[in-house]
Design a protein around this motif. Structure first.
Motif, PDB file in Angstrom:
ATOM      1  N   SER A   1      -3.026  -8.553 -10.013  1.00  0.00           N
ATOM      2  CA  SER A   1      -4.170  -7.672 -10.257  1.00  0.00           C
ATOM      3  C   SER A   1      -4.473  -6.814  -9.031  1.00  0.00           C
ATOM      4  N   ASP A   2      -3.971  -7.246  -7.860  1.00  0.00           N
ATOM      5  CA  ASP A   2      -4.242  -6.476  -6.633  1.00  0.00           C
ATOM      6  C   ASP A   2      -3.140  -5.462  -6.319  1.00  0.00           C
ATOM      7  N   ASP A   3      -2.212  -5.273  -7.240  1.00  0.00           N
ATOM      8  CA  ASP A   3      -1.167  -4.271  -7.013  1.00  0.00           C
ATOM      9  C   ASP A   3      -1.830  -2.901  -6.859  1.00  0.00           C
ATOM     10  N   PRO A   4      -1.501  -2.174  -5.762  1.00  0.00           N
ATOM     11  CA  PRO A   4      -2.185  -0.893  -5.530  1.00  0.00           C
ATOM     12  C   PRO A   4      -1.848   0.171  -6.577  1.00  0.00           C
ATOM     13  N   PHE A   5      -0.720   0.013  -7.264  1.00  0.00           N
ATOM     14  CA  PHE A   5      -0.274   1.086  -8.156  1.00  0.00           C
ATOM     15  C   PHE A   5      -0.254   0.709  -9.634  1.00  0.00           C
ATOM     16  N   ILE A   6       0.142  -0.538  -9.927  1.00  0.00           N
ATOM     17  CA  ILE A   6       0.350  -0.922 -11.327  1.00  0.00           C
ATOM     18  C   ILE A   6      -0.841  -1.730 -11.856  1.00  0.00           C
ATOM     19  N   ALA A   7      -1.415  -1.243 -12.949  1.00  0.00           N
ATOM     20  CA  ALA A   7      -2.521  -1.979 -13.578  1.00  0.00           C
ATOM     21  C   ALA A   7      -1.969  -3.039 -14.526  1.00  0.00           C
ATOM     22  N   GLY A   8      -0.830  -2.746 -15.132  1.00  0.00           N
ATOM     23  CA  GLY A   8      -0.232  -3.700 -16.073  1.00  0.00           C
ATOM     24  C   GLY A   8       1.089  -3.162 -16.593  1.00  0.00           C
ATOM     25  N   VAL A   9       1.878  -4.053 -17.208  1.00  0.00           N
ATOM     26  CA  VAL A   9       3.163  -3.645 -17.780  1.00  0.00           C
ATOM     27  C   VAL A   9       3.218  -4.079 -19.236  1.00  0.00           C
ATOM     28  N   ARG A  10       3.738  -3.211 -20.070  1.00  0.00           N
ATOM     29  CA  ARG A  10       3.991  -3.591 -21.458  1.00  0.00           C
ATOM     30  C   ARG A  10       5.487  -3.466 -21.718  1.00  0.00           C
ATOM     31  N   VAL A  11       6.040  -4.457 -22.408  1.00  0.00           N
ATOM     32  CA  VAL A  11       7.481  -4.475 -22.664  1.00  0.00           C
ATOM     33  C   VAL A  11       7.711  -4.560 -24.169  1.00  0.00           C
ATOM     34  N   GLY A  12       8.564  -3.720 -24.688  1.00  0.00           N
ATOM     35  CA  GLY A  12       8.831  -3.775 -26.126  1.00  0.00           C
ATOM     36  C   GLY A  12      10.213  -3.247 -26.467  1.00  0.00           C
ATOM     37  N   GLN A  13      10.705  -3.672 -27.647  1.00  0.00           N
ATOM     38  CA  GLN A  13      11.993  -3.157 -28.125  1.00  0.00           C
ATOM     39  C   GLN A  13      11.674  -1.868 -28.873  1.00  0.00           C
ATOM     40  N   ASN A  14      11.942  -0.738 -28.224  1.00  0.00           N
ATOM     41  CA  ASN A  14      11.550   0.549 -28.791  1.00  0.00           C
ATOM     42  C   ASN A  14      12.444   0.928 -29.964  1.00  0.00           C
ATOM     43  N   LEU A  15      13.734   0.811 -29.755  1.00  0.00           N
ATOM     44  CA  LEU A  15      14.756   1.056 -30.778  1.00  0.00           C
ATOM     45  C   LEU A  15      15.670  -0.167 -30.740  1.00  0.00           C
ATOM     46  N   PRO A  16      16.539  -0.324 -31.730  1.00  0.00           N
ATOM     47  CA  PRO A  16      17.408  -1.513 -31.733  1.00  0.00           C
ATOM     48  C   PRO A  16      18.122  -1.746 -30.406  1.00  0.00           C
ATOM     49  N   ARG A  17      18.518  -0.691 -29.708  1.00  0.00           N
ATOM     50  CA  ARG A  17      19.257  -0.906 -28.465  1.00  0.00           C
ATOM     51  C   ARG A  17      18.532  -0.354 -27.250  1.00  0.00           C
ATOM     52  N   VAL A  18      17.251  -0.115 -27.390  1.00  0.00           N
ATOM     53  CA  VAL A  18      16.490   0.444 -26.264  1.00  0.00           C
ATOM     54  C   VAL A  18      15.237  -0.378 -26.003  1.00  0.00           C
TER      55      VAL A  18
ATOM     56  N   ASP B   1       0.827  -1.210   0.000  1.00  0.00           N
ATOM     57  CA  ASP B   1       0.000   0.000   0.000  1.00  0.00           C
ATOM     58  C   ASP B   1       0.860   1.258   0.000  1.00  0.00           C
ATOM     59  N   GLU B   2       2.014   1.152   0.660  1.00  0.00           N
ATOM     60  CA  GLU B   2       2.883   2.318   0.795  1.00  0.00           C
ATOM     61  C   GLU B   2       3.556   2.694  -0.528  1.00  0.00           C
ATOM     62  N   TYR B   3       4.109   1.696  -1.188  1.00  0.00           N
ATOM     63  CA  TYR B   3       4.695   1.892  -2.515  1.00  0.00           C
ATOM     64  C   TYR B   3       4.934   0.530  -3.142  1.00  0.00           C
ATOM     65  N   THR B   4       4.947   0.511  -4.462  1.00  0.00           N
ATOM     66  CA  THR B   4       5.292  -0.728  -5.148  1.00  0.00           C
ATOM     67  C   THR B   4       6.691  -0.571  -5.730  1.00  0.00           C
ATOM     68  N   ARG B   5       7.506  -1.587  -5.515  1.00  0.00           N
ATOM     69  CA  ARG B   5       8.857  -1.556  -6.065  1.00  0.00           C
ATOM     70  C   ARG B   5       8.994  -2.605  -7.159  1.00  0.00           C
ATOM     71  N   VAL B   6       9.643  -2.201  -8.259  1.00  0.00           N
ATOM     72  CA  VAL B   6       9.990  -3.137  -9.322  1.00  0.00           C
ATOM     73  C   VAL B   6      11.514  -3.139  -9.423  1.00  0.00           C
ATOM     74  N   THR B   7      12.118  -4.312  -9.371  1.00  0.00           N
ATOM     75  CA  THR B   7      13.572  -4.415  -9.454  1.00  0.00           C
ATOM     76  C   THR B   7      13.957  -5.226 -10.688  1.00  0.00           C
ATOM     77  N   ILE B   8      14.866  -4.701 -11.462  1.00  0.00           N
ATOM     78  CA  ILE B   8      15.431  -5.467 -12.576  1.00  0.00           C
ATOM     79  C   ILE B   8      16.896  -5.695 -12.244  1.00  0.00           C
ATOM     80  N   GLU B   9      17.252  -6.962 -12.022  1.00  0.00           N
ATOM     81  CA  GLU B   9      18.624  -7.288 -11.645  1.00  0.00           C
ATOM     82  C   GLU B   9      19.368  -7.763 -12.885  1.00  0.00           C
ATOM     83  N   SER B  10      20.575  -7.241 -13.067  1.00  0.00           N
ATOM     84  CA  SER B  10      21.330  -7.588 -14.277  1.00  0.00           C
ATOM     85  C   SER B  10      22.807  -7.774 -13.950  1.00  0.00           C
ATOM     86  N   ASP B  11      23.551  -8.345 -14.900  1.00  0.00           N
ATOM     87  CA  ASP B  11      24.969  -8.608 -14.619  1.00  0.00           C
ATOM     88  C   ASP B  11      25.844  -7.399 -14.949  1.00  0.00           C
ATOM     89  N   ALA B  12      25.233  -6.318 -15.419  1.00  0.00           N
ATOM     90  CA  ALA B  12      25.982  -5.075 -15.653  1.00  0.00           C
ATOM     91  C   ALA B  12      25.049  -3.913 -15.354  1.00  0.00           C
TER      92      ALA B  12
END
Ligand SMILES: [Zn+2]
Length: 445
Positions: free
Chosen positions: A87-104, A39-50
């Motif tokens: 679906s019960d996340d207080p802040f996020i309704a959904g996530v969309r992921v896409g390759q916006n540019l070749p390297r982004v 309820d206080e905040y939602t955290r999303v973490t992306i862990e990577s090797d760099a």
């Protein structure tokens, strides 16, 4: 292409330096994605090797957070994020992921409410590699004091409803015709026994406090910070939350007392915020609940700690304080956030009076815990725990047991033992208030 570029970087140190961090991040592999809704905040973490570099902006109608991550290819690990938002996340309704540019790679978080996002990176620490963190805070943060007032009102409404129900039942009995008496016989007619009145609750009744007494309970760790992990995988953050929830129940059942939790779910709260929450509700006491590991699996027993203004009482106490104070590194705090300096200010404000009261509270709790299990040290220890630094609130940190000890881990896992610990903590708190009645003071509650 990724491989050849990496090979190139690995071949020459000079070249790597010239390319810089941004270039090195190209081809980073996603290790894990995690979502911590609360309820206080939602955290999303992306862990990577760099290290990943991200730009973000918030867009309206519909409300959404857009994040562009540089130097990344869309991968199955990243796509997993979509399924990890509940679906019960207080802040996020959904996530969309896409390759916006070749390297982004572009992530779009569709939001349920207006958010003030904080986006930051964390360098590798403990078992974690690089972390890119999005914290979604509400634009108006929830006020722990308001929450406490609402809880109190709700409790009063429930109590009033219970009285109404009881009265209604009594009135119903009056209206009903009297049950026929059994025929008179030699034996005396059975007399309906009136139940004995419930015994007065101890402690608080005697001290005649005319205001609400507030106890801040602080379950250690949470979210990205699991705390210590036992030999069979039991996590400190889960055990201490279970104990804290039971302790809250016990204390809320004491007339005139109300408990506030610094966290009531599995999310991380920075150390200074735990202190700030307790101060916001003008808590009379602060109890941080833990179950840590030690160097050796043989270490056993409970310990109670108070703050020290002149060094630690033992090297083990100093070690424990250093360990606990590292929670912010593992849990992940945005050092650029404007409230991050608060803790540093508090450090110099500790008072001798606070420590004196904390030692009294500590020995009451220690003596109760000693009846439930073994003690590690028979006296309250002292060290520079960051979470005990509220200058105006007696504060203790309780290590309920060593989760690193296989026997104690098994006990900590047992709900019956958790209940015994909650009972002991509650008894210690009540005993402290009976001996040291809180002063009257004007407050809104
Ligand atoms: Zn801990």
């Amino acid at each position: 292409m990724t491989l050849s570029r990496r090979a190139l970087v690995q071949r020459g140190g000079t070249l790597a330096l010239l390319l810089g961090v941004r270039e090195l991040a190209w081809g980073a592999t996603i290790v894990a994605v995690r979502v911590w809704p609360a309820d206080e905040y939602t955290r999303v973490t992306i862990e990577s090797d760099a290290e990943l570099s991200a730009k973000h902006f918030v867009a309206d109608s519909p409300s959404r957070l857009v994040v562009d991550i540089d130097g990344l290819e869309l991968s199955p690990a990243l796509r997993e994020l979509v399924g990890k938002v509940g679906s019960d996340d207080p802040f996020i309704a959904g996530v969309r992921v896409g390759q916006n540019l070749p390297r982004v790679v572009r992530l779009v978080f569709d939001l349920k409410q207006h958010c003030a996002p904080q986006v930051f990176t964390l360098a590798p620490v403990a078992a974690y590699r690089w972390r890119l963190v999005f914290d979604l805070y509400p634009t108006t943060p929830p006020d722990p004091l308001l929450a406490l007032v609402r809880e109190k009102e709700l409790a009063e409404q429930q109590a009033a409803a219970a009285v109404r129900d009881a009265l209604g039942e009594l009135i119903g009995r009056i209206d009903k015709p009297l049950p026929a008496l059994p025929p008179a016989g030699p034996a005396s007619a059975p007399v309906r026994q009136t139940p004995a009145p419930p015994p007065e609750p101890p402690a608080m009744a005697q001290s005649r406090i005319d205001r609400l007494v507030i106890v801040a309970i602080d379950p250690g760790h949470g979210g990205e910070d699991p705390g210590a992990v036992g030999p069979s995988g039991l996590r400190e953050k889960d055990v201490v939350l279970a104990i804290a929830l039971q302790l809250r129940e016990r204390l809320n059942a004491v007339p005139g007392m109300r408990a506030m939790l610094t966290r009531d779910a599995d999310f991380f709260v920075p150390l200074h915020q735990r202190v700030a929450k307790a101060r916001r509700v003008q808590a009379d006491l602060f109890i941080s609940v833990h179950a840590d590991a030690f160097f050796t699996p043989q270490a056993r027993g409970a310990s109670v700690f108070a703050l020290s203004d002149k060094g630690a009482s033992s090297s083990a106490a100093r070690w424990m304080a250093e360990r606990e104070n590292a929670a912010d590194l593992v849990g992940g705090v945005n050092l650029k956030a404007k409230d991050a300096h608060v803790m540093r200010t508090l450090v110099d404000m500790s008072t001798a009076a606070q420590i004196k009261d904390s030692l009294k509270l500590g020995s009451e709790v220690l003596s109760r815990i000693g009846k439930v299990g073994r003690l590690h040290k028979a006296r309250v220890e002292q060290a520079g725990f960051a979470v005990l630094k509220a200058p105006d609130i007696p504060s203790i940190l309780v290590e309920t047991a060593f989760i690193s000890n296989p026997e104690e881990e098994a006990r900590l896992r047992d709900p019956a033992y958790q209940a015994e610990l909650a009972d002991a903590l509650s008894a210690g708190v009540q005993r402290y208030f009976a001996r040291n009645p809180p002063l009257a003071r004007s407050r809104a509650l």
